[in-house]
Enzyme design. Structure first.
Site, PDB file in Angstrom:
ATOM      1  N   ASP A  35       0.855  -1.187   0.000  1.00 33.83           N
ATOM      2  CA  ASP A  35       0.000   0.000   0.000  1.00 33.83           C
ATOM      3  C   ASP A  35       0.889   1.235   0.000  1.00 33.83           C
ATOM      4  OD1 ASP A  35      -3.250   0.265   1.159  1.00 33.83           O
ATOM      5  OD2 ASP A  35      -2.035   2.082   0.947  1.00 33.83           O
ATOM      6  N   ASP A  61       3.467   1.607  -4.952  1.00 36.89           N
ATOM      7  CA  ASP A  61       2.494   2.228  -5.839  1.00 36.89           C
ATOM      8  C   ASP A  61       2.136   1.167  -6.872  1.00 36.89           C
ATOM      9  OD1 ASP A  61       1.021   3.566  -7.689  1.00 36.89           O
ATOM     10  OD2 ASP A  61       2.538   5.070  -8.173  1.00 36.89           O
ATOM     11  N   VAL A  62       0.914   0.675  -6.827  1.00 26.62           N
ATOM     12  CA  VAL A  62       0.563  -0.454  -7.709  1.00 26.62           C
ATOM     13  C   VAL A  62       0.567  -0.079  -9.184  1.00 26.62           C
ATOM     14  CG1 VAL A  62      -0.772  -1.734  -5.974  1.00 26.62           C
ATOM     15  CG2 VAL A  62      -1.947  -0.099  -7.471  1.00 26.62           C
ATOM     16  N   SER A 141     -16.852  -3.455  -8.946  1.00 22.38           N
ATOM     17  CA  SER A 141     -17.856  -2.620  -8.265  1.00 22.38           C
ATOM     18  C   SER A 141     -19.081  -2.554  -9.155  1.00 22.38           C
ATOM     19  CB  SER A 141     -17.271  -1.215  -8.079  1.00 22.38           C
ATOM     20  OG  SER A 141     -18.303  -0.276  -7.875  1.00 22.38           O
ATOM     21  N   TYR A 153     -13.456   5.673 -13.013  1.00 25.07           N
ATOM     22  CA  TYR A 153     -13.633   4.617 -12.009  1.00 25.07           C
ATOM     23  C   TYR A 153     -14.506   3.497 -12.588  1.00 25.07           C
ATOM     24  CZ  TYR A 153     -14.750   2.280  -7.598  1.00 25.07           C
ATOM     25  OH  TYR A 153     -14.904   1.339  -6.584  1.00 25.07           O
ATOM     26  N   LYS A 157     -13.380  -0.375 -13.247  1.00 22.22           N
ATOM     27  CA  LYS A 157     -14.009  -1.506 -12.552  1.00 22.22           C
ATOM     28  C   LYS A 157     -14.648  -2.476 -13.547  1.00 22.22           C
ATOM     29  CE  LYS A 157     -12.408  -0.682  -8.703  1.00 22.22           C
ATOM     30  NZ  LYS A 157     -11.587  -1.653  -7.962  1.00 22.22           N
ATOM     31  N   THR A 188     -16.193   2.979   3.847  1.00 21.90           N
ATOM     32  CA  THR A 188     -14.741   3.095   3.957  1.00 21.90           C
ATOM     33  C   THR A 188     -14.350   4.532   3.584  1.00 21.90           C
ATOM     34  OG1 THR A 188     -14.499   2.470   1.660  1.00 21.90           O
ATOM     35  CG2 THR A 188     -14.455   0.677   3.268  1.00 21.90           C
TER      36      THR A 188
HETATM   37  N1  LIG Z   1     -16.220   0.636  -0.182  1.00 23.92           N
HETATM   38  C1  LIG Z   1     -17.126   0.267  -1.068  1.00 23.92           C
HETATM   39  O1  LIG Z   1     -18.342   0.447  -0.852  1.00 23.92           O
HETATM   40  C2  LIG Z   1     -16.707  -0.392  -2.351  1.00 23.92           C
HETATM   41  C3  LIG Z   1     -17.705  -0.765  -3.260  1.00 23.92           C
HETATM   42  C4  LIG Z   1     -17.332  -1.409  -4.438  1.00 23.92           C
HETATM   43  C5  LIG Z   1     -15.990  -1.689  -4.694  1.00 23.92           C
HETATM   44  N2  LIG Z   1     -15.047  -1.305  -3.814  1.00 23.92           N
HETATM   45  C6  LIG Z   1     -13.657  -1.638  -4.128  1.00 23.92           C
HETATM   46  O2  LIG Z   1     -13.052  -2.210  -2.987  1.00 23.92           O
HETATM   47  C7  LIG Z   1     -11.648  -1.938  -2.983  1.00 23.92           C
HETATM   48  C8  LIG Z   1     -11.247  -1.363  -1.627  1.00 23.92           C
HETATM   49  O3  LIG Z   1     -11.903  -0.098  -1.495  1.00 23.92           O
HETATM   50  P1  LIG Z   1     -12.098   0.607  -0.087  1.00 23.92           P
HETATM   51  O4  LIG Z   1     -13.498   1.077  -0.045  1.00 23.92           O
HETATM   52  O5  LIG Z   1     -11.571  -0.248   0.998  1.00 23.92           O
HETATM   53  O6  LIG Z   1     -11.180   1.906  -0.306  1.00 23.92           O
HETATM   54  P2  LIG Z   1     -10.123   2.609   0.658  1.00 23.92           P
HETATM   55  O7  LIG Z   1      -9.877   3.934   0.040  1.00 23.92           O
HETATM   56  O8  LIG Z   1     -10.575   2.538   2.069  1.00 23.92           O
HETATM   57  O9  LIG Z   1      -8.835   1.675   0.506  1.00 23.92           O
HETATM   58  C9  LIG Z   1      -8.083   1.650  -0.693  1.00 23.92           C
HETATM   59  C10 LIG Z   1      -6.638   1.358  -0.324  1.00 23.92           C
HETATM   60  O10 LIG Z   1      -5.864   1.360  -1.533  1.00 23.92           O
HETATM   61  C11 LIG Z   1      -4.661   2.065  -1.291  1.00 23.92           C
HETATM   62  N3  LIG Z   1      -4.154   2.588  -2.564  1.00 23.92           N
HETATM   63  C12 LIG Z   1      -4.750   3.468  -3.393  1.00 23.92           C
HETATM   64  N4  LIG Z   1      -3.971   3.714  -4.452  1.00 23.92           N
HETATM   65  C13 LIG Z   1      -2.851   2.967  -4.308  1.00 23.92           C
HETATM   66  C14 LIG Z   1      -1.674   2.784  -5.084  1.00 23.92           C
HETATM   67  N5  LIG Z   1      -1.480   3.432  -6.238  1.00 23.92           N
HETATM   68  N6  LIG Z   1      -0.736   1.933  -4.631  1.00 23.92           N
HETATM   69  C15 LIG Z   1      -0.908   1.274  -3.471  1.00 23.92           C
HETATM   70  N7  LIG Z   1      -2.002   1.401  -2.680  1.00 23.92           N
HETATM   71  C16 LIG Z   1      -2.963   2.245  -3.100  1.00 23.92           C
HETATM   72  C17 LIG Z   1      -5.053   3.182  -0.332  1.00 23.92           C
HETATM   73  O11 LIG Z   1      -3.935   3.725   0.328  1.00 23.92           O
HETATM   74  C18 LIG Z   1      -6.007   2.432   0.582  1.00 23.92           C
HETATM   75  O12 LIG Z   1      -5.324   1.803   1.651  1.00 23.92           O
HETATM   76  C19 LIG Z   1     -11.412  -0.994  -4.157  1.00 23.92           C
HETATM   77  O13 LIG Z   1     -10.925  -1.743  -5.250  1.00 23.92           O
HETATM   78  C20 LIG Z   1     -12.785  -0.443  -4.457  1.00 23.92           C
HETATM   79  O14 LIG Z   1     -12.905  -0.051  -5.808  1.00 23.92           O
HETATM   80  C21 LIG Z   1     -15.368  -0.657  -2.654  1.00 23.92           C
END
Ligand SMILES: NC(=O)c1ccc[n+]([C@@H]2O[C@H](COP(=O)([O-])OP(=O)(O)OC[C@H]3O[C@@H](n4cnc5c(N)ncnc54)[C@H](O)[C@@H]3O)[C@@H](O)[C@H]2O)c1
Length: 242
Positions: A35, A61-62, A141, A153, A157, A188
């Site tokens: 992360d 950084d992914v 998503s 986004y 997805k 989140t």
């Molecule tokens: N929360 C929701 O309701 C929801 C719904 C559908 C899909 N998602 C998907 O679930 C996954 C997790 O989302 P979340 O809600 O926990 O978000 P979040 O923002 O809480 O967590 C995302 C994490 O990714 C890390 N990150 C972002 N860019 C990065 C990079 N370039 N390199 C390394 N790390 C990086 C951030 O630091 C963070 O820790 C995502 O793929 C999101 O699209 C979430």
């Protein structure tokens, strides 16, 4: 009790990735959090250590192949080869109409969400196949069907689905099962800032509430487990009925 295996969770410092890291540690996995949020990753590692899990945070950084390659080397050195990959890292980008979405924003969101998932998977899948066992879980998503004002986004997805299917098609016969989860709404960091208070009180979800990150993590735990013996190439909704 599951076998001791090494699980990499991109985006594992926060939110759904963090919940997946904690849940996979309960399955006796050794955890590497990849992360770019170093402070949050440190907190999650401390939590994992309190639960006596062997865990490592790598600043990644992914969207950068070099950063991912360095992370794999560090992870192999400290924990061993990677058996499980959970691609949770993503960014949501800025809200803007299709005509006003800046090109840099398009590039940035696709680089992290789509290219990041592809690169991380590509990096570890060969080793999994050579050892004859692996599990990959990607995060899509409901936005993949189209979301006004978040076009990069949504596109990123949507692209997760063919990535998931392509890796599954090519590697399932060699013991690597690849799936995606499609969470509904969880409060989140990614969504909190965007959801009005009224929606928080009254979520537009059939089940009548937001997801707990642990509810999504439970599905990730199954998909990455030895108990998953026949699911590959699928997209699993965890969305409270939509
Ligand atoms: N929360 C929701 O309701 C929801 C719904 C559908 C899909 N998602 C998907 O679930 C996954 C997790 O989302 P979340 O809600 O926990 O978000 P979040 O923002 O809480 O967590 C995302 C994490 O990714 C890390 N990150 C972002 N860019 C990065 C990079 N370039 N390199 C390394 N790390 C990086 C951030 O630091 C963070 O820790 C995502 O793929 C999101 O699209 C979430």
């Amino acid at each position: 009790m599951s076998a001791r295996r090494v699980a990499v969770i991109t985006g594992g410092a926060n939110g759904l990735g963090r919940a997946a890291a904690l849940r996979l540690a309960e399955e006796d996995r050794e955890i590497a959090i990849w992360d770019w949020d170093a402070a949050a990753a440190k907190r999650t590692i401390a939590e994992l250590n309190r639960h006596e899990a062997k865990a490592l945070a790598v600043h990644v950084d992914v969207a950068s192949p070099e950063s991912l390659e360095a992370a794999l080397t560090t992870t192999r050195d400290f924990l061993g080869p990677v058996d499980i990959l959970v691609n949770a890292a993503a960014i949501i980008g800025v809200d803007a109409s299709v005509l006003e979405t800046p090109l840099e924003e398009w590039d940035r969101v696709l680089a992290v969400n789509l290219t990041g998932t592809y690169l991380a998977s590509r990096l570890v899948v060969g080793g999994m196949a050579e050892r004859g066992w692996g599990r990959i879980v990607n995060f899509t998503s409901g936005a993949r069907h189209g979301t006004p004002a978040l076009i990069p986004y949504a596109v990123s997805k949507a692209g997760i689905v063919p990535i998931t299917r392509a890796f599954a098609r090519e590697f399932t016969s060699r013991g690597v099962l690849v799936n995606a989860v499609q969470p509904g709404r969880a409060l989140t960091n990614m969504v909190l800032s965007r959801v009005p208070e009224e929606t928080v009180r009254n979520p537009p979800v059939a089940i009548g509430r937001y997801a707990d990150p642990e509810e999504v993590a439970e599905v990730v735990a199954f998909l990455t487990s030895e108990r998953n013996t026949y699911m590959s190439g699928g997209v699993v909704p965890v969305d409270g009925g939509g």
